[in-house]
Design an enzyme around this catalytic site. Structure first.
Site, PDB file in Angstrom:
ATOM      1  N   HIS A 137      -6.032 -33.919  33.544  1.00  0.00           N
ATOM      2  CA  HIS A 137      -4.795 -33.117  33.576  1.00  0.00           C
ATOM      3  C   HIS A 137      -4.101 -33.165  32.217  1.00  0.00           C
ATOM      4  CE1 HIS A 137      -1.297 -31.618  36.288  1.00  0.00           C
ATOM      5  NE2 HIS A 137      -1.125 -31.182  35.056  1.00  0.00           N
ATOM      6  N   ARG A 184      -2.110 -26.416  25.227  1.00  0.00           N
ATOM      7  CA  ARG A 184      -1.193 -25.384  24.703  1.00  0.00           C
ATOM      8  C   ARG A 184      -1.858 -24.241  23.952  1.00  0.00           C
ATOM      9  NH1 ARG A 184       2.325 -26.758  28.305  1.00  0.00           N
ATOM     10  NH2 ARG A 184       3.665 -28.527  27.829  1.00  0.00           N
ATOM     11  N   ASN A 208      -2.187 -22.950  31.990  1.00  0.00           N
ATOM     12  CA  ASN A 208      -0.883 -22.295  31.770  1.00  0.00           C
ATOM     13  C   ASN A 208      -0.603 -22.100  30.284  1.00  0.00           C
ATOM     14  OD1 ASN A 208      -0.502 -25.038  31.338  1.00  0.00           O
ATOM     15  ND2 ASN A 208       1.622 -25.026  32.023  1.00  0.00           N
ATOM     16  N   ASP A 228      -1.332 -24.680  37.961  1.00  0.00           N
ATOM     17  CA  ASP A 228      -0.454 -25.783  37.556  1.00  0.00           C
ATOM     18  C   ASP A 228       0.728 -25.337  36.701  1.00  0.00           C
ATOM     19  OD1 ASP A 228       0.314 -28.533  37.497  1.00  0.00           O
ATOM     20  OD2 ASP A 228      -0.208 -28.486  35.383  1.00  0.00           O
ATOM     21  N   HIS A 254      -0.444 -27.887  42.228  1.00  0.00           N
ATOM     22  CA  HIS A 254       0.840 -28.406  41.733  1.00  0.00           C
ATOM     23  C   HIS A 254       1.781 -28.276  42.934  1.00  0.00           C
ATOM     24  CE1 HIS A 254       4.415 -28.366  38.868  1.00  0.00           C
ATOM     25  NE2 HIS A 254       4.928 -27.789  39.940  1.00  0.00           N
ATOM     26  N   HIS A 308      -0.632 -34.763  39.856  1.00  0.00           N
ATOM     27  CA  HIS A 308       0.572 -35.583  39.607  1.00  0.00           C
ATOM     28  C   HIS A 308       1.366 -35.932  40.867  1.00  0.00           C
ATOM     29  CE1 HIS A 308       2.106 -31.501  39.580  1.00  0.00           C
ATOM     30  NE2 HIS A 308       1.769 -31.275  38.341  1.00  0.00           N
ATOM     31  N   ASN A 314       8.026 -32.458  35.586  1.00  0.00           N
ATOM     32  CA  ASN A 314       7.907 -31.894  36.927  1.00  0.00           C
ATOM     33  C   ASN A 314       6.508 -32.207  37.464  1.00  0.00           C
ATOM     34  OD1 ASN A 314       8.159 -30.467  39.240  1.00  0.00           O
ATOM     35  ND2 ASN A 314       8.277 -28.450  38.292  1.00  0.00           N
ATOM     36  N   ASP A 368      -1.058 -35.769  32.639  1.00  0.00           N
ATOM     37  CA  ASP A 368      -0.204 -34.578  32.582  1.00  0.00           C
ATOM     38  C   ASP A 368       0.403 -34.441  31.180  1.00  0.00           C
ATOM     39  OD1 ASP A 368       1.108 -32.276  33.245  1.00  0.00           O
ATOM     40  OD2 ASP A 368       2.499 -33.182  34.674  1.00  0.00           O
ATOM     41  N   HIS A 371       5.766 -30.835  23.818  1.00  0.00           N
ATOM     42  CA  HIS A 371       6.792 -29.839  23.484  1.00  0.00           C
ATOM     43  C   HIS A 371       7.359 -30.177  22.115  1.00  0.00           C
ATOM     44  CE1 HIS A 371       6.911 -27.918  27.391  1.00  0.00           C
ATOM     45  NE2 HIS A 371       6.998 -29.104  27.978  1.00  0.00           N
TER      46      HIS A 371
END
Ligand SMILES: [Zn+2]
Lengths: 348, 437
Positions: free
Chosen positions: B64, B68, B98, B155, B182, B243, B289, B316, B320
């Site tokens: 997981h 990006r 994602n 996810d 998710h 998660h 999350n 996970d 960022h």
């Protein structure tokens, strides 16, 4: 089952340390009543009285030519004016930056706005912001003392301090300082939209520090049961009459329509259960002080007659606000600047 | 012909039941020989790694991660994310779909795996279960699988509708793909930024109730159970809960397994170590999350790991940029990085403090996740497997510094934490991709 026995034994093992509620970086910041010990509260009350009684000309030399920024992301009349008058009364230069008249509109971040104000010479920032916790961000990024003038649904510490001063003026006349027993025997009921109220959070956490008992009163949608666990000295009583009968102070709150976020509330039903009107007041708390942080919505959480009535101290609250905020502004620019430097150095 | 000889290390290969001193010979990207320590001949062209006093284990597998790319190279690239993976001892990572655009297609799946991405370790793409992660229209699973995806998921978002989830499970099962959920009933979490409870109340933040997670896990298990009955159990689908963070979700997974369903779950280090209390200073590196939960939930994650209910530790990893996290708590994006702290935290806490045997910790970080997604030849060092190896000092303590991270982003709540187990070499398919100093 050996597994279960093993599980039970394992429950007592070490865990990573929990973080404490953090102290502000700057000694002069007030972001939450959490960091206000009884000693600090007492010092602020004493300073407020001292400043209030001081010759205005002398008072205006205290912070002469010092720069204070008011950074307001939400509209506000009383809090902004009150802070502004307080700062000006001490001789400080103030500058107001509001979300409707600045680069905030163009998408500048809170961090960048804060750094810009610092570069312009601001020595402290008074912040009103719709996001809970935003004072922490501003303080961390600018290193300046920050006075929280209301952050989201979180806190409004200067309001709680002025409410305290108002309560003391009536119930403990002549008392200018505070101890953990000052409000022993006093019960304060806070009624209404507690879930969305920063005023409620600051008051329910501050008043018990001085020995008050705080009853929270409201319907489950506006007052979750978990609120009673937020601090010591808190209880929930959903029946307004039962709560009022025990109280020397009844603090009414506005329904925060802008924060209801889809919550359906029957206002007629709400009024029938929780509106403070003359009949209720006369029957259940004929001697209690009636408080409200404003702005009031006459005819909703309380009637006009009660707001204007003899038990109402709503305008006195506004009056006490200026003295309390003078003390907070004075403290922000003078309290423990050395300690603040240490704290910053230690955190870099 | 590249040959690496790892001499005299303590080999722990949980899948093969090996736990002892061995020499390991890697040749041409595969494990060539495993011999008693001291028995391997040094070939002239071999690179020799002296692993005396060190642990030699299958390269770690993280099922997981958010790399990006495509689209958000300012947060992470496949190159930087896999460099961080290598530094953390990982040799296989499964990349969540994602991205921008989302991984809906064989083209993007191939793009992710292309040599031009300069991945340090093997990247296994996970496909988007539905077009644009919208939970409506299913993607072409056969085509995605042919291009290399190992599972499907939305996810970041749940597959919320019963009818969609049923179709996703059916189609994935038909194509031999796992479905990763998710689990967040977003009808209960609108506007929320942390766990529901007294801390959220105190901080004036809206809270996500635990039932938003376990309610959806229970729903998914019910759907899987119905589908299994329809096909008389002939082709059993695989549901994997990403998660996991609530005690009730762990209990639901455990019960489903007792009922014979193929349901697995992963837990992230932050969910077995931290609680909602870490949000107190509005630290946006404590925002993810699912959110950090209560002490009871955190303890249930530890217990689930110790009791064997949890199938894998997965990070996970969600990088960022600094400016994205330096904002008001409610506005900050969810997620933290994790690739470089997972092994150190797992050894420090699961092994050292809570006495989970080293082999079991390593299994949760390699053999089990590899098996869970059917990654053949990964997560073990039997002869013929991929030469994916991590060599580390299990006793060494060190302090994790976010600023030293290989990840492009530094958003971690574990900055300054003491770690145990220092990685000295990470080898991916026979290439040294990380060397400790
Ligand atoms: Zn997720």
């Amino acid at each position: 089952m050996p597994l279960i026995a093993a599980s039970a034994a394992r429950r007592s093992v070490v865990r990573p340390a929990l973080t404490a509620f953090p102290e502000p970086y700057s000694a002069g910041s007030v972001m939450s009543v959490h960091s206000l010990t009884v000693e600090r509260v007492s010092a602020i009350l004493a300073l407020a009285t001292q400043l209030e009684n001081e010759d205005p000309l002398k008072r205006a030399t205290r912070l002469a030519k010092r720069r204070i920024a008011l950074l307001f992301y939400e509209s506000s009349t009383r809090t902004r004016t009150s802070f502004e008058l307080a700062a000006k009364g001490l001789g400080a230069d103030t500058t107001l930056v509001s979300s409707l008249s600045s680069s905030i509109e163009k998408g500048e971040t809170l961090k960048d706005t804060g750094l810009t104000l610092k570069a312009l010479g601001a020595e402290a920032i008074i912040l009103r912001h719709p996001s809970s916790g935003s004072p922490w961000l501003l303080e961390r990024e600018t290193g300046l003392p920050v006075l929280n003038a209301g952050d989201g649904m979180h806190e409004h510490p200067s309001q709680a301090l002025l409410d305290l001063r108002t309560i003391l003026a009536h119930l403990r006349p002549g008392v200018e300082t505070a101890t953990a027993e000052t409000l022993a025997g006093v019960t304060v009921t806070i009624v209404g939209d507690i879930l969305h109220s920063r005023v409620a959070r600051s008051n329910m956490l501050l008043l018990p520090k001085l020995g008050a008992r705080v009853i929270l009163c409201g319907p489950p949608q506006l007052l979750p049961a978990v609120a009673a666990e937020a601090g010591p000295g808190l209880e929930i009583e959903r029946d307004m009459a039962a709560a009022m009968k025990q109280s020397q102070v009844v603090m009414m709150l506005r329904i925060q329509a802008e924060r209801l976020a889809g919550l359906q509330l029957d206002l007629e039903e709400y009024k029938s259960s929780y509106q403070l009107n003359e009949a209720r007041l006369a029957e259940y708390a004929p001697g209690a002080l009636v408080m409200h942080p404003g702005p009031i919505i006459r005819g909703l959480e309380l009637t006009g007659e009660v707001a204007d009535g003899p038990q109402s101290v709503i305008l006195e609250q506004v009056h006490h606000g200026v003295a309390i905020r003078m003390a907070l502004v004075e403290r922000a620019l003078t309290a423990g600047s050395a300690a603040a430097c240490d704290a910053m150095g230690g955190r870099q | 012909m590249s040959v690496i000889l790892i001499k005299g290390g303590h080999l722990i290969d949980p899948a093969a039941g090996v736990d002892g001193l061995r020499d390991v010979v890697l040749r041409d990207g595969r494990v060539a020989e495993i011999m008693a320590a001291g028995k391997a001949k040094v070939e002239a062209d071999a690179q020799v790694i002296d692993a005396k006093g060190l642990t030699v284990a299958p390269g770690l597998v993280d099922i997981h991660v958010h790399l990006r790319e495509p689209g958000q190279g300012h947060k992470e690239t496949i190159a930087t994310g896999t460099a961080a993976a290598a530094a953390g001892g990982f040799t296989s990572v499964a990349a969540m779909p994602n991205t921008v655009p989302t991984n809906d297609s064989p083209e993007i799946t191939r793009w992710i795996q292309a040599p031009e991405r300069k991945a340090s370790v093997r990247v296994f793409p996970i496909g988007a279960a539905t077009r644009g992660l919208k939970g409506e229209v299913l993607n072409d699973y056969a085509a995605l699988k042919a291009a290399g995806v190992v599972a499907v998921t939305d996810d970041g978002h749940p597959i919320l509708k019963d009818s969609t989830m049923r179709e996703v499970l059916k189609n994935a099962t038909r194509n031999g793909l796992s479905v990763i959920q998710h689990a967040e009933d977003t009808r209960l979490t609108g506007g929320c930024s942390m766990n529901a409870g007294v801390t959220a109340f105190r901080l004036g933040l809206r809270g996500m109730p635990p039932e938003a997670e376990y309610g959806l896990v229970e729903r998914d298990i019910r759907l899987l159970s119905e589908l299994t009955r329809e096909v008389n159990g002939s082709k059993v689908g695989h549901l994997h809960v990403a998660h996991t963070s609530t005690a009730q979700a762990i209990a639901a997974v455990s019960q489903a397994r007792r009922n014979g369903l193929r349901v697995t779950c992963e837990v992230a280090p932050h969910h077995f170590l931290l609680t909602e209390e870490h949000v107190r200073a509005y630290n946006t590196n404590a925002k993810m999350n699912p959110p950090l939960r209560s002490i009871a939930d955190r303890d249930a994650m530890i217990q689930g790991i110790l009791d064997g209910v949890v199938d894998a530790i997965a990070t996970d990893h969600a990088p960022h940029a600094a400016h994205e996290k330096e904002v008001e708590f409610e506005r900050a994006p969810n997620g933290i990085t994790g690739l470089e702290s997972a092994l150190g935290l797992s050894l420090r806490w699961l092994h050292h403090e809570w006495k989970l045997p080293l082999g079991r910790v390593l299994s949760l970080l390699s053999a089990q996740p590899a098996a869970l997604l059917g990654l053949k030849g990964r997560g073990t060092l039997t002869v013929g497997s991929f030469a994916d190896v991590v060599v580390f000092d299990p006793k060494a303590e060190w302090v994790f510094r976010a600023k030293d991270s290989r990840s492009k982003s530094k958003n971690t709540p574990f900055d300054g934490w003491t770690m145990q187990g220092k990685v000295w070499w990470t080898i991916s398919e026979g290439r040294v991709v990380f060397k400790g100093v």
